[in-house]
Design an enzyme around this catalytic site. Structure first.
Site, PDB file in Angstrom:
ATOM      1  N   LYS A   1      -8.969-172.838-118.670  1.00 19.17           N
ATOM      2  CA  LYS A   1      -8.080-173.999-118.582  1.00 19.17           C
ATOM      3  C   LYS A   1      -8.638-175.086-119.491  1.00 19.17           C
ATOM      4  O   LYS A   1      -9.840-175.122-119.762  1.00 19.17           O
ATOM      5  CB  LYS A   1      -8.055-174.546-117.146  1.00 19.17           C
ATOM      6  CG  LYS A   1      -7.664-173.538-116.085  1.00 19.17           C
ATOM      7  CD  LYS A   1      -6.168-173.363-115.980  1.00 19.17           C
ATOM      8  CE  LYS A   1      -5.788-172.448-114.845  1.00 19.17           C
ATOM      9  NZ  LYS A   1      -4.510-171.779-115.029  1.00 19.17           N
TER      10      LYS A   1
ATOM     11  N   HIS B   1      -4.556-160.060-114.482  1.00 14.73           N
ATOM     12  CA  HIS B   1      -3.841-160.080-115.767  1.00 14.73           C
ATOM     13  C   HIS B   1      -4.675-159.479-116.913  1.00 14.73           C
ATOM     14  O   HIS B   1      -4.201-158.643-117.671  1.00 14.73           O
ATOM     15  CB  HIS B   1      -3.470-161.512-116.178  1.00 14.73           C
ATOM     16  CG  HIS B   1      -2.705-162.283-115.143  1.00 14.73           C
ATOM     17  ND1 HIS B   1      -1.918-161.690-114.192  1.00 14.73           N
ATOM     18  CD2 HIS B   1      -2.595-163.621-114.931  1.00 14.73           C
ATOM     19  CE1 HIS B   1      -1.361-162.634-113.430  1.00 14.73           C
ATOM     20  NE2 HIS B   1      -1.763-163.803-113.863  1.00 14.73           N
TER      21      HIS B   1
ATOM     22  N   ASP C   1      -8.633-165.444-110.517  1.00 17.23           N
ATOM     23  CA  ASP C   1      -7.264-165.903-110.777  1.00 17.23           C
ATOM     24  C   ASP C   1      -6.584-165.066-111.863  1.00 17.23           C
ATOM     25  O   ASP C   1      -5.445-164.642-111.699  1.00 17.23           O
ATOM     26  CB  ASP C   1      -7.302-167.385-111.189  1.00 17.23           C
ATOM     27  CG  ASP C   1      -5.922-167.987-111.352  1.00 17.23           C
ATOM     28  OD1 ASP C   1      -5.014-167.617-110.583  1.00 17.23           O
ATOM     29  OD2 ASP C   1      -5.737-168.830-112.256  1.00 17.23           O
TER      30      ASP C   1
ATOM     31  N   GLU D   1      -5.282-171.766-121.993  1.00 12.47           N
ATOM     32  CA  GLU D   1      -4.275-172.679-121.442  1.00 12.47           C
ATOM     33  C   GLU D   1      -4.743-174.100-121.715  1.00 12.47           C
ATOM     34  O   GLU D   1      -5.916-174.428-121.476  1.00 12.47           O
ATOM     35  CB  GLU D   1      -4.100-172.445-119.940  1.00 12.47           C
ATOM     36  CG  GLU D   1      -3.531-171.065-119.658  1.00 12.47           C
ATOM     37  CD  GLU D   1      -3.282-170.786-118.190  1.00 12.47           C
ATOM     38  OE1 GLU D   1      -2.172-170.370-117.830  1.00 12.47           O
ATOM     39  OE2 GLU D   1      -4.220-170.996-117.402  1.00 12.47           O
TER      40      GLU D   1
ATOM     41  N   HIS E   1       2.318-160.736-112.226  1.00 10.21           N
ATOM     42  CA  HIS E   1       3.517-161.012-113.030  1.00 10.21           C
ATOM     43  C   HIS E   1       3.338-160.651-114.503  1.00 10.21           C
ATOM     44  O   HIS E   1       4.305-160.472-115.221  1.00 10.21           O
ATOM     45  CB  HIS E   1       3.975-162.460-112.854  1.00 10.21           C
ATOM     46  CG  HIS E   1       3.217-163.472-113.647  1.00 10.21           C
ATOM     47  ND1 HIS E   1       1.984-163.930-113.277  1.00 10.21           N
ATOM     48  CD2 HIS E   1       3.516-164.103-114.807  1.00 10.21           C
ATOM     49  CE1 HIS E   1       1.571-164.815-114.169  1.00 10.21           C
ATOM     50  NE2 HIS E   1       2.477-164.942-115.109  1.00 10.21           N
TER      51      HIS E   1
HETATM   52  C1  BG6 Z   1      -1.136-167.185-112.859  1.00  6.69           C
HETATM   53  C2  BG6 Z   1      -2.399-167.952-112.665  1.00  6.69           C
HETATM   54  O1  BG6 Z   1      -1.231-165.919-112.286  1.00  6.69           O
HETATM   55  O2  BG6 Z   1      -0.860-167.056-114.252  1.00  6.69           O
HETATM   56  C3  BG6 Z   1      -2.336-169.296-113.348  1.00  6.69           C
HETATM   57  O3  BG6 Z   1      -2.613-168.142-111.266  1.00  6.69           O
HETATM   58  C4  BG6 Z   1      -1.924-169.144-114.800  1.00  6.69           C
HETATM   59  O4  BG6 Z   1      -3.586-169.962-113.261  1.00  6.69           O
HETATM   60  C5  BG6 Z   1      -0.668-168.295-114.896  1.00  6.69           C
HETATM   61  O5  BG6 Z   1      -1.690-170.437-115.325  1.00  6.69           O
HETATM   62  C6  BG6 Z   1      -0.283-168.008-116.346  1.00  6.69           C
HETATM   63  O6  BG6 Z   1       0.911-167.300-116.385  1.00  6.69           O
HETATM   64  P1  BG6 Z   1       1.910-167.429-117.594  1.00  6.69           P
HETATM   65  O7  BG6 Z   1       2.999-166.485-117.301  1.00  6.69           O
HETATM   66  O8  BG6 Z   1       2.355-168.855-117.629  1.00  6.69           O
HETATM   67  O9  BG6 Z   1       1.136-167.084-118.820  1.00  6.69           O
END
Ligand code: BG6
Length: 470
Positions: A315, A229, A224, A205, A167
């Protein structure tokens, strides 16, 4: 031309991802005029469609807010199939729910070990012809399992029908990295080893794993968010200019840069685990899974040779911010006041929660003396009506546009980079929640510089950073 999918099926309908992302994205798509089609949730929760609607309402209320008209439409299109993924009758019920729809888009928001079972079930019930499939990251657990998964998917779906979702690629700020780099001419002359000292990418985070213990135990930070990402962001920062804006050409450039990234050296990787992780729901009391990772990457190319790339994700860190800082080299001589290494030129790309691009520079302070101060020239992006990444990506997938999805060879190249540091290569170092991770992460700098810790930024602050160590 690619066809429009005529039904949306999501497995894992009662799960966390559906709650946080899929319902809000579907609601937004409908609000923005996406064509009507059956929307079918599948799960094994013993629920009925009313319960799923209630869940959808709560989800949308919590994530972005509810538009009565759009939500009513969502409810009228929503159906629910309850059943075991191993039971062939689940897929027969799904086929029935699809009605006249012939070109469904299936979304697998389920643990990867269930993918073969669900794909087999879909195929044997005749739900895969002209269908598309969206698979969530992490795509496999390592290079070998990613290859297996690709082979298995290809037995049923052609590559053009497979959408490997990350995403981050649907985020405005991430797309802007590509745009900003290649729509401006001033950056390219300095975007190389002669002017760039190092690059840092931090994904911090401030929360823990919450109710995702079971999933997190299977993944950990590197699987993860780093393999996907963080490496995708690295690719956008480091790749060469694509010859034109074509999805295959862009993905070819990504592949080229991934192939130039050296597989990670365990000596240049620090894993951490926050105190209290082992007491979280569904977590093994002796778990060695990492909730923090700090890594140093090297790119073996003419452009990037000897420019370290530092990646850090975790985290329970002090803030929730994702940002990139590209540190430029200092001027060759100190003519005016000496300045410390906190005060050099840099470019900052903040990717979330707010979006900004800024340039750190020295400017003269008012007065007789030639004394300077650090300033940051900030361009902040504001948008009231921005599409979420999931809305963007689900819309693209349903139209068959794979530009923002990851190609098979690119996913495999990313696994090759992280493979040496996966799993229990060394026990993770404990860190206190709300700290910047274990102090061992500092050793990656070998006394040269240090992490730039992002802070929550307000437009009035001079510099949205604080550097720990020089
Ligand atoms: C996800 C992870 O792909 O992305 C999560 O599995 C993470 O652990 C999240 O918290 C963060 O996405 P965003 O869009 O909130 O920055």
């Amino acid at each position: 031309m690619a066809h429009q999918s005529d039904a949306f099926v999501f497995f894992g309908a009662t799960g966390d991802l559906a709650y946080k992302q899929i319902f809000p994205a579907l609601h937004a798509m409908i609000r923005h005029g996406h064509p009507e089609m059956p929307i079918i949730g599948v799960a094994k929760s013993g629920w009925n469609v009313e319960q799923l609607r209630t869940r959808a309402r709560e989800s949308v209320e919590q994530h972005g807010g509810l538009d009565q008209a759009a939500f009513a439409k969502l409810c009228s299109q929503l159906q629910y199939v309850d059943g075991d993924y191993r039971d062939p009758s689940t897929y027969l019920s799904l086929r029935k729910a699809l009605g006249n729809a012939l070109r469904p888009l299936h979304y697998l928001a389920i643990p990867p070990q269930l993918f073969p079972i669900v794909i087999g079930g879909l195929a044997s019930a005749g739900c895969t012809h002209d269908a598309r499939i969206v698979v969530e990251k992490p795509f496999g657990r390592n290079l070998a399992s990613a290859r297996e998964l690709n082979n298995m998917l290809h037995k049923v779906f052609p590559e053009a029908a497979i959408f490997r979702i990350d995403h981050y690629l649907g985020k405005e700020a991430v797309q802007n990295l590509l745009y900003f780099r290649f729509a401006n001419s001033f950056l390219e002359p300095i975007w190389n080893r002669t002017y760039v000292n190092s690059i840092q990418i931090t994904m911090a985070e401030s929360f823990g794993i919450g109710t995702r213990g079971r999933l997190y135990e299977e993944t950990g930070t590197i699987r993860d968010v780093v393999q996907n990402h963080m490496l995708q962001v690295t690719a956008l920062l480091a790749m060469d200019a694509p010859v034109h804006n074509d999805s295959e050409v862009l993905r070819d450039e990504k592949l080229r840069i991934f192939r130039a990234i050296r597989p990670l050296d365990p000596a240049e990787a620090v894993r951490g685990q926050y105190q209290g992780y082992r007491e979280e729901q569904d977590v093994d009391k002796k778990s060695k899974v990492e909730t923090f990772a700090a890594l140093r990457l090297h790119i073996d190319s003419w452009r990037w040779s000897e420019v370290p790339i530092y990646i850090r994700a975790g985290k329970h860190l002090p803030v929730t911010v994702t940002e990139v800082v590209v540190d430029l080299k200092r001027p060759p001589q100190t003519i005016f006041d000496p300045f410390t290494c906190q005060e050099c030129n840099y470019l900052r790309f903040r990717l979330s929660p707010n979006v900004l691009i800024s340039l750190g520079a020295r400017a003269k302070q008012v007065g007789e003396a030639m004394l300077g101060e650090q300033v940051e020239l900030v361009a902040q992006h504001k948008s009231a009506e921005e599409m979420t990444a999931y809305e963007r990506l689900l819309g693209d997938a349903s139209r068959g546009d794979s530009s923002l999805f990851t190609r098979e060879d690119v996913v495999e190249a990313a696994w090759r980079i992280v493979e040496p540091v996966l799993g229990d290569v060394a026990p993770p170092h404990e860190y206190e929640p709300r700290s910047w991770g274990p102090s061992e992460a500092d050793r990656l700098f070998e006394g040269q510089g240090g992490w730039r810790n992002p802070v929550e930024f307000s437009p009035t602050s001079k510099s949205p950073q604080d550097r720990t160590d020089c």
